[in-house]
Motif scaffolding. Structure first.
Motif, PDB file in Angstrom:
ATOM      1  N   GLN A   1       5.890  13.736  -8.529  1.00 21.66           N
ATOM      2  CA  GLN A   1       4.553  14.013  -8.046  1.00 21.66           C
ATOM      3  C   GLN A   1       3.589  13.186  -8.298  1.00 21.66           C
ATOM      4  OE1 GLN A   1       3.361  18.143  -8.856  1.00 21.66           O
ATOM      5  NE2 GLN A   1       2.843  18.474  -6.757  1.00 21.66           N
ATOM      6  N   GLU A   2       2.480  13.163  -7.461  1.00 17.53           N
ATOM      7  CA  GLU A   2       1.323  12.448  -7.890  1.00 17.53           C
ATOM      8  C   GLU A   2       0.135  13.330  -8.323  1.00 17.53           C
ATOM      9  OE1 GLU A   2       1.299   8.623  -4.590  1.00 17.53           O
ATOM     10  OE2 GLU A   2       0.906  10.739  -3.824  1.00 17.53           O
ATOM     11  N   LEU A   3      -0.521  12.908  -9.208  1.00 16.70           N
ATOM     12  CA  LEU A   3      -1.696  13.836  -9.679  1.00 16.70           C
ATOM     13  C   LEU A   3      -2.861  12.954  -9.817  1.00 16.70           C
ATOM     14  CD1 LEU A   3       0.048  15.673 -12.780  1.00 16.70           C
ATOM     15  CD2 LEU A   3      -0.096  16.491 -10.359  1.00 16.70           C
ATOM     16  N   ALA A   4      -3.892  13.353  -9.395  1.00 16.52           N
ATOM     17  CA  ALA A   4      -5.149  12.615  -9.247  1.00 16.52           C
ATOM     18  C   ALA A   4      -5.984  13.106 -10.606  1.00 16.52           C
ATOM     19  CB  ALA A   4      -6.069  12.921  -7.965  1.00 16.52           C
TER      20      ALA A   4
ATOM     21  N   ILE B   1       7.680  16.048 -19.380  1.00 12.58           N
ATOM     22  CA  ILE B   1       7.326  15.141 -18.268  1.00 12.58           C
ATOM     23  C   ILE B   1       7.185  13.634 -18.546  1.00 12.58           C
ATOM     24  CG2 ILE B   1       5.398  14.810 -16.719  1.00 12.58           C
ATOM     25  CD1 ILE B   1       4.400  17.559 -17.211  1.00 12.58           C
ATOM     26  N   ASN B   2       7.739  12.781 -17.743  1.00 11.16           N
ATOM     27  CA  ASN B   2       7.526  11.366 -17.744  1.00 11.16           C
ATOM     28  C   ASN B   2       6.350  10.773 -16.717  1.00 11.16           C
ATOM     29  OD1 ASN B   2       9.631  11.202 -19.548  1.00 11.16           O
ATOM     30  ND2 ASN B   2      11.254  10.773 -18.132  1.00 11.16           N
ATOM     31  N   LEU B   3       5.596   9.960 -17.543  1.00  9.00           N
ATOM     32  CA  LEU B   3       4.618   8.956 -16.760  1.00  9.00           C
ATOM     33  C   LEU B   3       5.415   7.818 -16.362  1.00  9.00           C
ATOM     34  CD1 LEU B   3       1.908   8.644 -15.708  1.00  9.00           C
ATOM     35  CD2 LEU B   3       1.445   7.533 -17.887  1.00  9.00           C
ATOM     36  N   LEU B   4       5.613   7.728 -14.938  1.00 10.19           N
ATOM     37  CA  LEU B   4       6.491   6.787 -14.221  1.00 10.19           C
ATOM     38  C   LEU B   4       5.474   5.527 -13.892  1.00 10.19           C
ATOM     39  CD1 LEU B   4       8.785   8.572 -12.143  1.00 10.19           C
ATOM     40  CD2 LEU B   4       9.129   7.944 -14.265  1.00 10.19           C
TER      41      LEU B   4
ATOM     42  N   VAL C   1      -4.497   7.905 -10.348  1.00  7.64           N
ATOM     43  CA  VAL C   1      -3.522   8.570  -9.758  1.00  7.64           C
ATOM     44  C   VAL C   1      -2.118   8.428 -10.469  1.00  7.64           C
ATOM     45  CG1 VAL C   1      -2.085   9.018  -7.675  1.00  7.64           C
ATOM     46  CG2 VAL C   1      -4.432   8.450  -7.376  1.00  7.64           C
ATOM     47  N   LEU C   2      -1.639   9.548 -11.043  1.00  6.15           N
ATOM     48  CA  LEU C   2      -0.531   9.357 -11.847  1.00  6.15           C
ATOM     49  C   LEU C   2       0.828   9.948 -11.158  1.00  6.15           C
ATOM     50  CD1 LEU C   2      -2.056  11.136 -15.082  1.00  6.15           C
ATOM     51  CD2 LEU C   2      -2.376   8.659 -14.366  1.00  6.15           C
ATOM     52  N   LEU C   3       1.702   8.850 -11.339  1.00  6.23           N
ATOM     53  CA  LEU C   3       2.930   9.128 -10.847  1.00  6.23           C
ATOM     54  C   LEU C   3       3.830   9.731 -11.785  1.00  6.23           C
ATOM     55  CD1 LEU C   3       4.566   9.092  -7.930  1.00  6.23           C
ATOM     56  CD2 LEU C   3       5.582   7.173  -8.653  1.00  6.23           C
ATOM     57  N   MET C   4       4.229  11.069 -11.630  1.00  5.42           N
ATOM     58  CA  MET C   4       4.830  11.735 -12.928  1.00  5.42           C
ATOM     59  C   MET C   4       6.090  12.411 -12.349  1.00  5.42           C
ATOM     60  SD  MET C   4       1.559  13.254 -14.946  1.00  5.42           S
ATOM     61  CE  MET C   4       2.082  12.911 -16.316  1.00  5.42           C
ATOM     62  N   ARG C   5       7.059  12.640 -13.416  1.00  7.04           N
ATOM     63  CA  ARG C   5       8.278  13.136 -12.852  1.00  7.04           C
ATOM     64  C   ARG C   5       8.511  14.153 -13.952  1.00  7.04           C
ATOM     65  NH1 ARG C   5      13.588   9.715 -12.339  1.00  7.04           N
ATOM     66  NH2 ARG C   5      13.096   9.156 -14.561  1.00  7.04           N
ATOM     67  N   GLY C   6       9.193  15.373 -13.609  1.00  4.26           N
ATOM     68  CA  GLY C   6       9.423  16.526 -14.303  1.00  4.26           C
ATOM     69  C   GLY C   6       9.557  17.771 -13.471  1.00  4.26           C
ATOM     70  N   GLY C   7       9.932  18.883 -14.121  1.00  7.44           N
ATOM     71  CA  GLY C   7      10.020  20.275 -13.616  1.00  7.44           C
ATOM     72  C   GLY C   7       8.637  20.339 -12.740  1.00  7.44           C
ATOM     73  N   PRO C   8       8.923  21.277 -11.591  1.00  5.60           N
ATOM     74  CA  PRO C   8       7.789  21.760 -10.819  1.00  5.60           C
ATOM     75  C   PRO C   8       6.829  22.423 -11.664  1.00  5.60           C
ATOM     76  CG  PRO C   8       9.638  21.941  -9.414  1.00  5.60           C
ATOM     77  CD  PRO C   8      10.119  21.492 -10.969  1.00  5.60           C
ATOM     78  N   GLN C   9       7.355  23.467 -12.395  1.00  3.30           N
ATOM     79  CA  GLN C   9       6.442  24.373 -13.221  1.00  3.30           C
ATOM     80  C   GLN C   9       5.828  23.814 -14.324  1.00  3.30           C
ATOM     81  OE1 GLN C   9       8.586  27.860 -14.852  1.00  3.30           O
ATOM     82  NE2 GLN C   9       6.996  28.784 -15.749  1.00  3.30           N
TER      83      GLN C   9
ATOM     84  N   ALA D   1       0.792  15.213  -3.927  1.00  2.00           N
ATOM     85  CA  ALA D   1       1.758  15.416  -3.105  1.00  2.00           C
ATOM     86  C   ALA D   1       3.055  15.171  -3.910  1.00  2.00           C
ATOM     87  CB  ALA D   1       2.031  14.423  -1.961  1.00  2.00           C
ATOM     88  N   THR D   2       4.112  15.684  -3.563  1.00  2.00           N
ATOM     89  CA  THR D   2       5.401  15.391  -4.014  1.00  2.00           C
ATOM     90  C   THR D   2       6.198  14.575  -3.306  1.00  2.00           C
ATOM     91  OG1 THR D   2       5.771  17.882  -4.566  1.00  2.00           O
ATOM     92  CG2 THR D   2       7.664  16.422  -4.524  1.00  2.00           C
ATOM     93  N   ARG D   3       6.308  13.066  -3.825  1.00  2.00           N
ATOM     94  CA  ARG D   3       6.651  11.836  -3.129  1.00  2.00           C
ATOM     95  C   ARG D   3       8.117  11.840  -3.308  1.00  2.00           C
ATOM     96  NH1 ARG D   3       3.536   7.956  -0.580  1.00  2.00           N
ATOM     97  NH2 ARG D   3       1.713   7.848  -1.668  1.00  2.00           N
ATOM     98  N   ASP D   4       8.809  11.664  -1.999  1.00  2.00           N
ATOM     99  CA  ASP D   4      10.337  11.489  -1.999  1.00  2.00           C
ATOM    100  C   ASP D   4      10.517   9.862  -2.271  1.00  2.00           C
ATOM    101  OD1 ASP D   4      12.739  11.591  -0.995  1.00  2.00           O
ATOM    102  OD2 ASP D   4      12.169  11.397   1.038  1.00  2.00           O
TER     103      ASP D   4
END
Length: 646
Positions: free
Chosen positions: A367-370, A393-396, A419-427, A442-445
């Motif tokens: 997911q992207e976080l601004a 959470i991982n910062l990609l 804008v941070l591209l991060m990966r982890g559980g939705p919660q 957004a949740t990036r595909d």
């Protein structure tokens, strides 16, 4: 004409008008038509929703999930990389891309195949210095043609097979569509890629909607057996250039080089800082055999800078030991009681933590976080807040417009507007965004290639197709078993099973099947068929076949193809019965006609997908679409008469 026939004709006319008007979604219109039929008694109330259990509906849903599994594992990316030429002219490149789209669409949902290959098509257009539409429209049309080849290639084929089964003739087998479909697909693909592409209007790309986060800076590590090991930096740059990515930095032994020498020999353990669009990230990883730094690193907060996160627990351990020494004069019973309570609490805590961790394993999203202007994250880094340890959470990657030279990702100081591209559980992502003042965009595909999962996804898809083709299992059961295998092996997260399904299509099919059944039970299909036979075909079977094919194709250009297939199947069966000819020939004509919509952007979802990226207008489709539809008619009619003789 009976009262029931008048009612069903009025419902069909209103339904088609609503489809053409486009004010309401197709599934809403279809559900409205079903409810009207139920209210008027044309469809028994007890049977109104039996369509949701129809094998065709179940198969469509399962195929969508299986296609999603191929997508997220990067299986199609690997295939595209091996099949598409890396250096070729426009003609050969477009022909290879269109051929791949045609082949993929025969065995997976054609909308899914289109979505997978669109980024490749846009990159190809840029590389060949072509307007995007010159590549996107041939790609869309060929992916539509590919669906005509197999039972699972497109929903209309499944619907046609279902109507044949209900007529007591048994459903079509997996490759019954292949002789006619292959002739149509191969001829159409060759025409579109070699000649027809010149008929596509040259348009500039339309402005993209939503937000533009720009390129990301990501860290990737050169791992063992990577293609980059032993190569010079310049050679790796050429590999990444094919995926629209570039190297902007090199990290070796925790030493960062911002302008590395292109003749540097790369070795295992080196970290490359690459700049790429989010959608190009997976292709860059697949092309080079590199891995995201966060995937390689298993220890929480690695490195010297991240060692700060381990200092506090060590201090607490020393203090606990000192306190225990000072309290040796306390009674042994008190100590034993406290130790027992602590042990029980520790075991309960560990069990709770394990239970909390399990759901996170099942679904991981990117997911992207601004970063908002007043976020408390500003001025801090991933290491400062122990991002991975505290949140899992991982910062990609980080996107920072106008700024390229940054420190290592884990020690990069976050600034407003990043804008941070991060990966982890939705919660976990939601909690982090709320606590630190970030706005989820957004949740990036983004598909991070996984060769093992890609192989399993491909094998599962092949097994499902094979068991259905050989008649070992019915199509619905075979593909449902494939979905279960994907979920059991955690290739597709459980929650994603439901998000991968286009529920509007499922509702549309389930609602229109009983309505189409009402056409047959009220005799309306026979009534319309009589009109076609007497006034248009005038008793000639070949003319009647051509009428069914052309009418189906024309209607499909303006309405949903699955709905048209459901409406035309009873009509084609009645026409064949009145002409006393082979009903399979007419059903196959419906299958071909309902799968080929090339005149408008609303006839097929693939046509709609390219409307914005290609910069097209409503009238830009017919210059290539009309000759393509004429070619389909010219090729399919003699093939239908040869393969399925009257």
């Amino acid at each position: 004409m009976s009262g029931d026939q008048i009612i069903i004709l009025a419902v069909l006319a209103a339904t088609m008008s609503a489809f053409l008007w486009g004010r309401w979604r197709h599934d809403v219109v279809a559900m409205g038509a079903l409810l009207v039929c139920a209210f008027t008694g044309l469809v028994p109330g007890a049977d109104a929703f039996t369509g949701f259990g129809h094998p065709a509906v179940i198969t469509v849903a399962c195929v969508l999930v299986l296609s999603y599994g191929l997508q997220i594992t990067g299986a199609v990316d690997v295939m595209a990389k091996r099949i598409l030429p890396s250096s070729a002219g426009p003609t050969l490149s477009i022909l290879a891309l269109c051929g791949l789209a045609t082949a993929l669409s025969g065995f997976m949902n054609n909308v899914g195949a289109m979505a997978l290959l669109m980024p490749i098509a846009i990159q190809m257009a840029e590389k060949q210095n072509l307007p995007p539409g010159k590549v996107l429209m041939p790609l869309a049309f060929c992916s539509i043609l590919g669906g005509t080849m197999t039972l699972i290639g497109t929903p209309p084929n499944l619907i046609v097979s279902g109507f044949r089964a209900e007529a007591g003739l048994g459903g079509f087998a997996m490759f019954d569509f292949l002789p006619v479909g292959l002739a149509v697909a191969v001829t159409g693909t060759a025409f579109i890629a070699l000649i027809g592409r010149h008929l596509v209007p040259a348009r500039k790309q339309a402005d993209e909607g939503s937000f533009d986060t720009g390129t990301y800076l990501s860290e990737v590590r050169i791992v063992e057996r990577s293609k980059a090991v032993g190569k010079r930096l310049r050679e790796v740059e050429e590999m990444l250039d094919q995926a629209d990515a570039q190297i902007v930095g090199l990290v070796r032994n925790d030493l960062q080089v911002t302008a590395p020498n292109p003749w540097h020999l790369l070795r295992e353990g080196d970290i490359l800082v690459i700049e790429a669009e989010p959608e190009s990230l997976s292709a860059a990883l697949a092309n080079s055999g590199l891995k995201l730094e966060e995937d390689v690193s298993n220890e929480p907060e690695n490195g010297d800078e991240e060692g700060k996160g381990e200092t506090k627990p060590n201090i607490k351990a020393a203090e606990h030991k000192a306190d225990a020494t000072e309290e040796t004069e306390e009674t042994e019973e008190t100590e034993e009681t406290e130790e027992t309570e602590e042990t029980e609490e520790t075991e309960e805590t560990e069990e709770t933590e394990e239970e909390e961790e399990k759901p996170e394993v099942e679904e991981i999203v990117i997911q992207e976080l601004a970063v908002m202007p007043n976020a408390i994250l500003i001025g801090r880094s991933a290491t400062d807040i122990a991002l991975r340890t505290r949140y899992g959470i991982n910062l990609l990657a980080v996107s920072r417009k106008g700024r390229r030279s940054i420190k290592r990702l884990r020690s990069t100081v976050i600034q407003p507007g990043d804008v941070l591209l991060m990966r982890g559980g939705p919660q976990a992502l939601s909690s982090f965004a709320s606590e630190y003042g970030c706005l989820p965009l957004a949740t990036r595909d983004i598909r991070v290639p996984d060769k093992r999962q890609a192989l399993f996804a491909t094998l599962i898809m092949g097994a499902a197709v094979g068991s259905a083709a050989l008649g070992i299992l019915t199509a619905a059961v075979s593909f449902a078993a494939g979905v279960l295998a994907l979920v059991s092996m955690r290739i597709v997260p459980l929650r994603s099973v439901y998000t991968a399904i286009d529920w509007s299509v499922i509702v549309l099919l389930a609602a229109m099947l009983p309505v189409a059944g009402a056409m047959a039970t009220t005799g309306t299909a026979d009534l319309i068929a009589s009109f076609f036979v007497d006034h248009l075909a005038q008793g000639h079977a070949i003319i009647g076949l051509a009428v069914i094919l052309i009418v189906t194709m024309v209607l499909t250009d303006f309405m949903n193809n699955a709905a048209i297939a459901a409406l035309m199947c009873p009509l084609s069966l009645s026409t064949a019965s009145q002409l006393d000819v082979n009903p399979d020939t007419f059903l196959m004509a419906v299958a071909v006609g309902a799968s080929c919509a090339f005149l408008t952007p609303i006839g097929h979802q693939n046509n709609t997908l390219i409307l914005g990226p290609g910069g097209f207008r409503f009238g830009d489709y017919w210059p290539l679409g009309l000759p393509t539809e004429v070619l389909v008619i010219v090729v399919s009619l003699p093939m239908l008469l040869w393969v399925w003789p009257l």
